[in-house]
Every structure is written in C-alpha cells, then in structure tokens.
Design a protein around this motif. Structure first.
Motif, PDB file in Angstrom:
ATOM      1  N   HIS A   1       0.815  -1.213   0.000  1.00 33.99           N
ATOM      2  CA  HIS A   1       0.000   0.000   0.000  1.00 33.99           C
ATOM      3  C   HIS A   1       0.849   1.264   0.000  1.00 33.99           C
ATOM      4  O   HIS A   1       0.369   2.339  -0.361  1.00 33.99           O
ATOM      5  CB  HIS A   1      -0.935  -0.008   1.216  1.00 33.99           C
ATOM      6  N   ALA A   2       2.117   1.129   0.403  1.00 40.34           N
ATOM      7  CA  ALA A   2       2.985   2.303   0.429  1.00 40.34           C
ATOM      8  C   ALA A   2       3.268   2.834  -0.975  1.00 40.34           C
ATOM      9  O   ALA A   2       3.618   4.014  -1.134  1.00 40.34           O
ATOM     10  CB  ALA A   2       4.302   1.958   1.131  1.00 40.34           C
ATOM     11  N   TRP A   3       3.098   1.995  -1.995  1.00 39.92           N
ATOM     12  CA  TRP A   3       3.329   2.458  -3.368  1.00 39.92           C
ATOM     13  C   TRP A   3       2.436   3.643  -3.725  1.00 39.92           C
ATOM     14  O   TRP A   3       2.781   4.455  -4.589  1.00 39.92           O
ATOM     15  CB  TRP A   3       3.061   1.331  -4.374  1.00 39.92           C
ATOM     16  N   VAL A   4       1.266   3.746  -3.094  1.00 41.11           N
ATOM     17  CA  VAL A   4       0.310   4.772  -3.515  1.00 41.11           C
ATOM     18  C   VAL A   4       0.640   6.146  -2.944  1.00 41.11           C
ATOM     19  O   VAL A   4       0.140   7.156  -3.444  1.00 41.11           O
ATOM     20  CB  VAL A   4      -1.135   4.359  -3.114  1.00 41.11           C
ATOM     21  N   LEU A   5       1.471   6.218  -1.923  1.00 38.46           N
ATOM     22  CA  LEU A   5       1.712   7.503  -1.253  1.00 38.46           C
ATOM     23  C   LEU A   5       2.199   8.610  -2.185  1.00 38.46           C
ATOM     24  O   LEU A   5       1.670   9.731  -2.139  1.00 38.46           O
ATOM     25  CB  LEU A   5       2.690   7.310  -0.089  1.00 38.46           C
ATOM     26  N   PRO A   6       3.195   8.375  -3.047  1.00 43.95           N
ATOM     27  CA  PRO A   6       3.624   9.462  -3.930  1.00 43.95           C
ATOM     28  C   PRO A   6       2.602   9.825  -5.002  1.00 43.95           C
ATOM     29  O   PRO A   6       2.780  10.826  -5.703  1.00 43.95           O
ATOM     30  CB  PRO A   6       4.922   8.930  -4.551  1.00 43.95           C
ATOM     31  N   ARG A   7       1.529   9.047  -5.092  1.00 47.52           N
ATOM     32  CA  ARG A   7       0.515   9.283  -6.112  1.00 47.52           C
ATOM     33  C   ARG A   7      -0.711   9.996  -5.553  1.00 47.52           C
ATOM     34  O   ARG A   7      -1.687  10.224  -6.273  1.00 47.52           O
ATOM     35  CB  ARG A   7       0.120   7.947  -6.744  1.00 47.52           C
TER      36      ARG A   7
ATOM     37  N   GLY B   1      -0.689  -1.326  -6.872  1.00 47.55           N
ATOM     38  CA  GLY B   1       0.283  -0.391  -6.312  1.00 47.55           C
ATOM     39  C   GLY B   1       1.357   0.045  -7.285  1.00 47.55           C
ATOM     40  O   GLY B   1       1.816   1.190  -7.232  1.00 47.55           O
ATOM     41  N   LEU B   2       1.772  -0.836  -8.181  1.00 51.53           N
ATOM     42  CA  LEU B   2       2.887  -0.522  -9.072  1.00 51.53           C
ATOM     43  C   LEU B   2       2.470   0.235 -10.327  1.00 51.53           C
ATOM     44  O   LEU B   2       3.338   0.635 -11.109  1.00 51.53           O
ATOM     45  CB  LEU B   2       3.608  -1.817  -9.463  1.00 51.53           C
ATOM     46  N   HIS B   3       1.173   0.450 -10.507  1.00 50.74           N
ATOM     47  CA  HIS B   3       0.692   1.181 -11.681  1.00 50.74           C
ATOM     48  C   HIS B   3      -0.047   2.441 -11.227  1.00 50.74           C
ATOM     49  O   HIS B   3      -1.094   2.351 -10.592  1.00 50.74           O
ATOM     50  CB  HIS B   3      -0.238   0.299 -12.521  1.00 50.74           C
ATOM     51  N   ARG B   4       0.494   3.573 -11.571  1.00 57.86           N
ATOM     52  CA  ARG B   4      -0.114   4.841 -11.149  1.00 57.86           C
ATOM     53  C   ARG B   4      -1.553   4.976 -11.632  1.00 57.86           C
ATOM     54  O   ARG B   4      -2.415   5.516 -10.937  1.00 57.86           O
ATOM     55  CB  ARG B   4       0.722   6.024 -11.672  1.00 57.86           C
TER      56      ARG B   4
END
Length: 320
Positions: A148-154, A219-222
C-alpha cells in the motif's frame, strides 16, 4: 554481476510460465513467450506464481538472484503480459459500478451468523486450521502494508496525509516492536511455524497468491491508484470484526499471547483506521479526482471477490 545474498529461495515452478521466469532469474534458461499468458488460467497456480515471483523483485528479492533484474526490460514485458491476463479476468468477473457509496456501505454490513473462514475458525477451528491459515496469510502479513505504500507518492493533500497516518501505525508508529509484520511473526512463532520471510511460498495456494498479487498490481501502476485505495479501504473497513473472531479462535485454542495479540491489536487499530480511510483517504482523493470513484469501487469489489475465492478454497480443503 552481483548476486543477491539475502531473501528467500526461489520457489518450485508450477507450470511453464513460472518455470520460465524462475529459470531466467537463475540464469539457467529463457523467459517464457509473453503470448503464452493469453491462454493461461488467470487465477491458476502457474500464472499467479510467475506473477508473484516477478513482483517479489520489487520487495526483498530472492537469494541468488541479481538485483538488477528488477528492471530487466524483457522480464517486465513478460510481467506485463501476466498482468494483462489477470486484470482482464478481474474486470470481466467483477461487476463494474460507479455506486461507490453503496459499495462502501456493503462493507459495513455484518451478518448475525456468517459462513466464512473467520466464522469457522472462531466456532470450530482447531490449531491445525489456525496454522494452515497463518501459513497462507504469511505471504502478505510478513510484508503487511508494504504494497500500500506504493500509492503515497501518487496522492496529495488530505488523501496523502490520511494514508500516511495509517501506514505509520501499520509500521509500528516509530516502534520496531509494534511493526505489524513483526507482530505476525510473533503469531507464527506461537503457532510453532517458521517466521522467515517467504518461507511458505511453496505452500501458498493460487487464491492467496492472487490476493497478494492484486495489491502489487494496483500499487505498481499509477493509473490504478484508485483501485489500490479501494483495496486498502476493503481491508481496513472489514478487518476489525474479522480480527475479533480470529482473536477469539486463538484464545479458545490456547495459541499463545502473541497469536492473540496480533488480532486484538487489529480490532482496535482498524476500527480507527476505518474512519480515516472513509473520511480522509477516499474523501480526499475524490475531492482531488472525482472520476476516481469507479476505480475505488473496482478495488473494493475485486478484493471481495478474491477474498471469497480464498475462503472457498480453504473451507473446501478443510471439507467444511
């Protein structure tokens, strides 16, 4: 070329797709033809294991695998074909809806008597069932909150602040002994299981692999950031009542204090997180991007669909 000395060993292959990916990572063979993914069972062992192995390179990797393969272009091409097959199947099997409010309300409905895995474990589950359940869930919980941390910069503004606040709790709120992945390792230890990261990948069933993979896929796809927020909402909103049942199952079976604590901690924490997810993460994202409502709803319904498949599989294995 540098070999990665840490991480779990590569798993055993379950078909041509996973065999090709694993052989390539060992520098012992060629990648599978990306076109082969089109004919594979999108929820089957072979495709899901191949995809899991590809994704794991973005987490801790595997012992003996070169770190630079994380961004290897031919491997990413194969991963993309696996993802397309999986995502296309999900979009076909999960009804599309833009009624996000209704979908969210559905998560809050708790039956008086349910029939899922947590209900079975609460009422009739034995230690052997709890161990088998923990083995499956270890594929996610030993890296809990990482996908879920992948979404933070998005995200931005209120959505980002709310998401970061929940992730901070998941990662122990500054205390290493309260990191949820570590708490789950304590649960496994109480149950007499090996706590090593990735230890039980070979035992992971296809529905569990799919459930972990969908987090990495979103998560890996914006472009799928809304779906990841939906997935996160589904987990946090439904966690508290299910965790209460599982805490009862651990206590009834005398599983141990760490095993019981993992779930009592989630009863309390996720009851608070539910409000933050609805008000700040989802509310903030929709304020910024109203068109995300359909994607958020898809993330919720896809998660529910995959959780149901996992539950059906486990109850069938237990002949319930």
């Amino acid at each position: 070329m540098t070999r990665h000395r840490t991480g779990p060993p590569l798993p055993r292959a379950r078909g041509e797709l996973s065999a090709g990916v694993i052989a390539f990572l060992r520098d012992d063979g060629a990648l599978p033809d990306p076109g082969a993914a089109r004919d594979a069972d999108p929820y089957g062992d072979d495709l899901q294991l191949a995809l899991y192995v590809c994704y794991e390179l973005h987490y801790r990797g595997f012992a003996g695998v070169r770190p630079e393969l994380e961004w290897d272009p031919p491997l990413l091409t194969v991963r993309g074909a696996l993802e397309d097959r999986f995502l296309t199947a999900l979009r076909h099997d999960v009804p599309a809806t833009d009624e996000l409010d209704g979908v969210l309300e559905g998560l809050l409905v708790e039956p008086i008597r349910g029939s899922g895995v947590s209900w079975f474990l609460q009422d009739r589950g034995e230690l052997r069932h709890l161990r088998e359940y923990a083995i499956q869930r270890s594929l996610y919980h030993l890296k809990e909150a990482d996908p879920h941390a992948w979404v933070l910069p998005r995200l931005s503004g209120r959505a980002k602040a709310g998401m970061a606040a929940i992730e901070y709790d998941e990662f122990g709120a500054g205390r290493a002994d309260r990191v949820h992945a570590g708490l789950f390792a304590g649960l496994m230890s109480d149950l007499g299981l090996d706590t090593a990261y990735g230890r039980y990948l070979d035992q992971g069933c296809a529905p569990m692999l799919a459930l972990v993979n969908v987090m990495s896929l979103f998560g890996l796809h914006r472009r799928l950031r809304g779906a990841l927020v939906g997935h996160f909402a589904a987990v946090e909103i439904t966690s508290s009542p299910g965790s209460r049942r599982l805490a009862h199952a651990m206590k009834r079976n005398g599983a141990g204090p760490a095993a019981e604590f993992f779930y009592t901690e989630h009863v309390e924490a996720d009851a608070v997180h539910e409000q933050v997810v609805r008000r700040d993460v989802i509310g903030g994202l929709l304020d910024d991007e109203p068109a995300m409502a359909t994607d958020i709803a898809f993330g919720i319904t896809a998660t529910s669909y995959l959780e149901e498949r996992l539950g059906d599989r486990m109850l069938a294995d237990w002949k319930v």
